[in-house]
Enzyme design. Structure first.
Site, PDB file in Angstrom:
ATOM      1  N   ASP A  13       0.762  -1.421   0.134  1.00 14.70           N
ATOM      2  CA  ASP A  13       0.043   0.160   0.031  1.00 14.70           C
ATOM      3  C   ASP A  13       0.936   1.398  -0.049  1.00 14.70           C
ATOM      4  OD1 ASP A  13      -2.353  -1.717   0.058  1.00 14.70           O
ATOM      5  OD2 ASP A  13      -2.230  -1.740   2.205  1.00 14.70           O
ATOM      6  N   LYS A  16       1.782   2.149  -5.279  1.00 15.92           N
ATOM      7  CA  LYS A  16       2.361   1.714  -6.623  1.00 15.92           C
ATOM      8  C   LYS A  16       1.284   1.779  -7.581  1.00 15.92           C
ATOM      9  CE  LYS A  16       2.282  -2.354  -4.366  1.00 15.92           C
ATOM     10  NZ  LYS A  16       2.047  -2.103  -2.904  1.00 15.92           N
ATOM     11  N   GLY A  40      -4.646  -4.104  -3.704  1.00 17.71           N
ATOM     12  CA  GLY A  40      -5.539  -3.246  -4.012  1.00 17.71           C
ATOM     13  C   GLY A  40      -4.637  -1.709  -4.352  1.00 17.71           C
ATOM     14  N   HIS A  41      -4.722  -1.597  -5.864  1.00 25.23           N
ATOM     15  CA  HIS A  41      -3.731  -0.435  -6.216  1.00 25.23           C
ATOM     16  C   HIS A  41      -4.630   0.650  -6.832  1.00 25.23           C
ATOM     17  CE1 HIS A  41      -0.380  -3.268  -7.066  1.00 25.23           C
ATOM     18  NE2 HIS A  41      -0.784  -3.376  -6.128  1.00 25.23           N
ATOM     19  N   GLN A 222       2.123  -5.870  -3.218  1.00 27.44           N
ATOM     20  CA  GLN A 222       2.415  -6.231  -1.834  1.00 27.44           C
ATOM     21  C   GLN A 222       3.563  -5.369  -1.925  1.00 27.44           C
ATOM     22  OE1 GLN A 222       1.435  -9.485  -3.535  1.00 27.44           O
ATOM     23  NE2 GLN A 222      -0.405  -8.473  -2.854  1.00 27.44           N
TER      24      GLN A 222
HETATM   25  P1  GDP Z   1      -0.674   0.462  -3.583  1.00 28.12           P
HETATM   26  O1  GDP Z   1      -1.273  -0.992  -3.168  1.00 28.12           O
HETATM   27  O2  GDP Z   1       0.777   0.559  -3.391  1.00 28.12           O
HETATM   28  O3  GDP Z   1      -1.158   0.779  -4.992  1.00 28.12           O
HETATM   29  O4  GDP Z   1      -1.427   1.531  -2.516  1.00 28.12           O
HETATM   30  P2  GDP Z   1      -2.922   1.595  -2.197  1.00 28.12           P
HETATM   31  O5  GDP Z   1      -3.793   2.196  -3.306  1.00 28.12           O
HETATM   32  O6  GDP Z   1      -3.548   0.324  -1.548  1.00 28.12           O
HETATM   33  O7  GDP Z   1      -2.645   2.742  -0.994  1.00 28.12           O
HETATM   34  C1  GDP Z   1      -2.503   4.002  -1.169  1.00 28.12           C
HETATM   35  C2  GDP Z   1      -3.341   4.955  -0.792  1.00 28.12           C
HETATM   36  O8  GDP Z   1      -2.956   6.182  -0.550  1.00 28.12           O
HETATM   37  C3  GDP Z   1      -4.536   5.055  -1.820  1.00 28.12           C
HETATM   38  O9  GDP Z   1      -5.657   5.435  -1.203  1.00 28.12           O
HETATM   39  C4  GDP Z   1      -3.855   6.278  -2.601  1.00 28.12           C
HETATM   40  O10 GDP Z   1      -5.180   7.093  -3.375  1.00 28.12           O
HETATM   41  C5  GDP Z   1      -3.322   7.197  -1.796  1.00 28.12           C
HETATM   42  N1  GDP Z   1      -2.262   7.964  -2.254  1.00 28.12           N
HETATM   43  C6  GDP Z   1      -1.066   7.602  -3.093  1.00 28.12           C
HETATM   44  N2  GDP Z   1      -0.408   8.782  -2.942  1.00 28.12           N
HETATM   45  C7  GDP Z   1      -0.459   9.387  -2.231  1.00 28.12           C
HETATM   46  C8  GDP Z   1       0.075  10.657  -1.854  1.00 28.12           C
HETATM   47  O11 GDP Z   1       1.065  11.287  -2.013  1.00 28.12           O
HETATM   48  N3  GDP Z   1      -0.900  11.519  -0.805  1.00 28.12           N
HETATM   49  C9  GDP Z   1      -1.902  11.010  -0.205  1.00 28.12           C
HETATM   50  N4  GDP Z   1      -2.491  11.723   0.663  1.00 28.12           N
HETATM   51  N5  GDP Z   1      -2.383   9.855  -0.740  1.00 28.12           N
HETATM   52  C10 GDP Z   1      -1.854   9.236  -1.440  1.00 28.12           C
HETATM   53  P1  IMO Z   2      -0.964  -4.049  -2.261  1.00 29.73           P
HETATM   54  O1  IMO Z   2      -0.680  -4.601  -3.532  1.00 29.73           O
HETATM   55  C1  IMO Z   2      -1.121  -4.576   2.084  1.00 29.73           C
HETATM   56  C2  IMO Z   2      -0.993  -8.774   3.620  1.00 29.73           C
HETATM   57  C3  IMO Z   2      -2.297  -9.240   4.313  1.00 29.73           C
HETATM   58  C4  IMO Z   2      -1.604 -10.233   5.300  1.00 29.73           C
HETATM   59  C5  IMO Z   2      -0.517 -10.693   4.547  1.00 29.73           C
HETATM   60  C6  IMO Z   2      -1.008 -12.077   3.733  1.00 29.73           C
HETATM   61  O2  IMO Z   2      -2.196  -3.474  -2.270  1.00 29.73           O
HETATM   62  O3  IMO Z   2       0.232  -3.444  -1.613  1.00 29.73           O
HETATM   63  P2  IMO Z   2      -2.442 -12.770   1.730  1.00 29.73           P
HETATM   64  O4  IMO Z   2      -3.884 -12.408   1.330  1.00 29.73           O
HETATM   65  O5  IMO Z   2      -1.651 -12.348   0.533  1.00 29.73           O
HETATM   66  O6  IMO Z   2      -2.394 -14.153   2.359  1.00 29.73           O
HETATM   67  O7  IMO Z   2      -2.013 -11.908   2.907  1.00 29.73           O
HETATM   68  O8  IMO Z   2      -0.173 -10.061   3.409  1.00 29.73           O
HETATM   69  N1  IMO Z   2      -1.236  -8.070   2.194  1.00 29.73           N
HETATM   70  C7  IMO Z   2      -1.133  -6.925   1.812  1.00 29.73           C
HETATM   71  N2  IMO Z   2      -0.890  -5.847   2.552  1.00 29.73           N
HETATM   72  N3  IMO Z   2      -1.203  -4.533   0.744  1.00 29.73           N
HETATM   73  C8  IMO Z   2      -1.243  -5.530  -0.011  1.00 29.73           C
HETATM   74  O9  IMO Z   2      -1.133  -5.306  -1.580  1.00 29.73           O
HETATM   75  C9  IMO Z   2      -1.321  -6.890   0.528  1.00 29.73           C
HETATM   76  N4  IMO Z   2      -1.418  -8.011  -0.083  1.00 29.73           N
HETATM   77  C10 IMO Z   2      -1.544  -8.992   1.194  1.00 29.73           C
HETATM   78  O10 IMO Z   2      -3.073  -8.124   4.996  1.00 29.73           O
HETATM   79  O11 IMO Z   2      -0.944  -9.421   6.207  1.00 29.73           O
HETATM   80 MG    MG Z   3      -2.970  -1.538  -1.783  1.00 34.82          MG
END
Ligand code: GDP
Ligand code: IMO
Ligand code: MG
Length: 428
Positions: A13, A16, A40-41, A222
C-alpha cells in the site's frame, strides 16, 4: 531495451498503483508479475478514484499493452467484476489486456481453504485478505494447481473436480465441510468470460517486445517486507514480491532489468498481523491513520501506522537493487511539529544496529529515533519542487543520505497531478 520494475519497499500500500499510472505514458507495456486479488492499487485522476486488484495499473492508457504475467494468481470471479467496473466507466480493457496462459487459477475452494487455515491458526493468524492466495500458490508449488491455459482443455471440468476433491478432504481435515453453493456456477461463468479474452504466452510476448525496443514496466504487488523469503515470515504473503519475482513471474532474464523504482511512504503502515517495530499504538498513530485515510483498499481494514523505518528500507533497497526512490504521502504529515525517523534498532543485548535480525517476530527491538522539525505546510498545495519548504527538504535529504539512493519522485496527494519529479539528484 530493459524492463524497469516498480517495487513496494514496506508492507504494501505504498502507492504503487498511483506511480505506475503516472509513469505508464512513457512505457509500451505494463505487466503484473505476482500476487493476485490480495492487491488493491488505487489510481485517482479527473476526480475519479479507481481500485485495481489484478489488472495492471497501465490499463487507463489505451495505447499501452497490459499483461497479467505467469507469476500471478488470478481469480476469474474477481477479475470479471473488475472488468465490468472498468466497462461501466467507459474503459474497454479487453482490447489492451493480455493474460498469461501460465497464470494460476484461484478456485472458490481456495478461498475456503484460506479461511479454514486462518481460523485454525487462531490468535496466530496471518491476517490474510482471504482471497485464496496462499492455498493457490501452495497448489502451484505442489504441482497440482490449474492454470489459465487449462480452461481451453476439453477436460477442464474434470480437472477442476479432481482438485476440488483434494480441497474437500483438506477442509474436512480442519473439521469443516466444503459447501461452495452458487460460487461454482459463478466461477464457470467467469471462466467462460475469461476464455473470450486474449490468453497468451506472455513470456514470448515480453521477450519479443524487448527485442523490438519496446519499453516495459513491471508492477509489483504487496511489498518487500511481505516477501515469502525475506519478509517478516510467517506474516507474509505467498509470493516473491522482490525484483527477482519479476524474472520468474514474467520470464525475463536478470540481465534485462533496467531501473528499479523503490516506493515507500514518508511514514509506515501495515495491514494484517506480524511485527512492526515503529508501530504507534497511541493517538499519533491514529492521527496518521485519519490524515492518510489508512484503511485497506481491498478489505477496508484499518491499517496499522508508525514512523518511517530506515533499517527496513535499507534492507529492501539491498534486496531489490533499487536505483531510484519514490517518497509517497508526505502531505499526510503536515500537522506534526516534529517527525520521527527510526535510524537504528537497539537489541536486547544493548547493541545498536541498522540490520534486521533473523526474525523480527522473536527479537524484541527498540527503535532508535532521530527527531526532525515538521514542515507545517500543506504539501498538497505545492506544485513545483522549488517551492517545497526547507524543513521538508531537510527531511528528504536526511532520508536520502541514510538510504544512499536518490529520491526522484515526491508524491503529495492521491491525484495523478500531485506528483513532483526531482531531476538530477545526486547522493553521497
Ligand atoms: P498500492 O497498493 O501500493 O497501490 O497503494 P494503495 O492504493 O493500496 O494505497 C495507497 C493510498 O494512498 C491510496 O488511497 C492512494 O489514493 C493514496 N495515495 C497515493 N499517493 C498519495 C499521496 O502522495 N498522498 C496522499 N494523501 N495519498 C496518496
Ligand atoms: P498491495 O499490492 C498490504 C497482507 C495481508 C496479510 C498478508 C498475507 O495493495 O500493496 P494474503 O492475502 O496475501 O495471504 O495476506 O499480506 N497483504 C497486503 N498488505 N497491501 C497488499 O497489497 C497486501 N496483500 C497482502 O494483509 O497481512
Ligand atoms: Mg494496496
Amino acid at each position: 531495451m530493459a524492463v524497469d520494475i516498480l517495487i513496494g519497499l514496506q508492507w504494501g500500500d505504498e502507492g504503487k498503483g498511483k506511480i505506475v499510472d503516472v509513469l505508464a505514458p512513457t512505457y509500451d507495456i505494463v505487466a503484473r508479475f505476482q500476487g493476485g486479488p490480495n492487491a488493491g492499487h488505487t489510481l485517482e485522476f479527473e476526480g475519479t478514484k479507481h481500485v485495481l486488484h489484478q489488472i495492471p495499473s497501465g490499463i487507463f492508457h489505451p495505447h499501452i499493452q497490459n499483461i497479467i504475467g505467469n507469476g500471478v494468481v488470478l481469480d476469474p470471479i474477481v477479475f470479471r467484476t473488475e472488468m465490468q467496473k472498468l466497462q461501466d466507466r467507459g474503459v474497454d480493457a479487453a482490447k489492451n489486456l493480455f493474460i498469461s496462459k501460465k497464470a494460476s487459477l484461484i478456485l472458490p475452494s481456495h478461498k475456503v481453504l484460506d479461511r479454514v487455515s486462518e481460523e485454525a491458526l487462531g490468535s496466530g493468524k496471518i491476517g490474510s485478505t482471504l482471497k485464496g492466495i496462499g492455498p493457490t500458490y501452495q497448489d502451484k508449488i505442489g504441482r497440482v494447481g490449474l492454470r489459465v491455459g487449462d480452461i481451453l482443455a476439453p477436460d477442464f471440468k474434470e480437472r477442476y473436480n479432481k482438485l476440488v476433491e483434494r480441497h474437500r478432504k483438506t477442509v474436512e481435515f480442519y473439521g469443516q465441510s466444503l459447501d461452495l453453493g452458487e460460487q461454482e456456477q459463478t466461477f464457470f461463468e467467469a471462466v467462460d468470460y475469461l476464455r473470450s479474452l486474449q490468453l497468451v504466452d506472455s513470456e514470448y510476448m515480453i521477450n519479443e517486445a524487448l527485442k523490438s525496443g519496446k519499453r516495459i514496466l513491471a508492477e509489483g504487488a504487496q511489498g518487500s517486507l511481505l516477501d515469502v523469503d525475506f519478509g517478516t515470515y510467517p506474516f507474509v504473503t505467498s509470493s516473491t514480491t522482490l525484483v527477482a519475482g519479476a524474472c520468474t513471474g514474467l520470464g525475463v532474464a536478470p540481465r534485462h532489468i533496467g531501473e528499479v523504482y523503490g516506493i515507500f511512504k514518508a511514514y509506515c503502515t501495515r495491514v494484517g498481523s506480524g511485527p512492526f517495530p515503529t508501530e504507534l499504538l497511541d493517538e499519533v498513530g491514529e492521527q496518521i491513520r485519519q490524515a492518510g485515510r489508512e484503511f485497506g483498499s481491498t478489505t477496508g481494514r484499518p491499517r496499522r501506522c508508525g514512523w518511517i523505518d530506515l533499517p527496513t528500507l535499507k534492507y529492501s533497497i539491498m534486496l531489490n537493487g533499487v536505483t531510484q526512490l519514490n517518497m509517497m504521502k508526505a502531505d499526510v504529515l503536515t500537522e506534526f511539529d516534529t517527525i520521527k525517523v527510526c535510524t537504528h534498532y537497539k537489541l536486547p543485548s544493548g547493541e545498536i544496529t541498522d540490520q534486521l535480525p533473523h526474525s523480527l517476530e522473536t527479537e524484541s527491538l527498540e527503535p532508535v529515533y532521530a527527531e526532525l522539525p515538521g514542515w507545517k505546510v500543506d504539501l498538497n498545495l505545492i506544485d513545483s519542487i522549488e517551492d517545497l519548504p526547507e524543513a521538508f527538504n531537510n527531511y528528504l535529504s536526511f532520508v536520502e543520505e541514510h538510504l544512499q539512493v536518490p529520491i526522484t519522485i515526491v508524491s503529495v496527494g492521491p491525484d495523478r497531478k500531485s506528483t513532483l519529479k526531482r531531476d538530477n539528484v545526486q547522493v553521497g
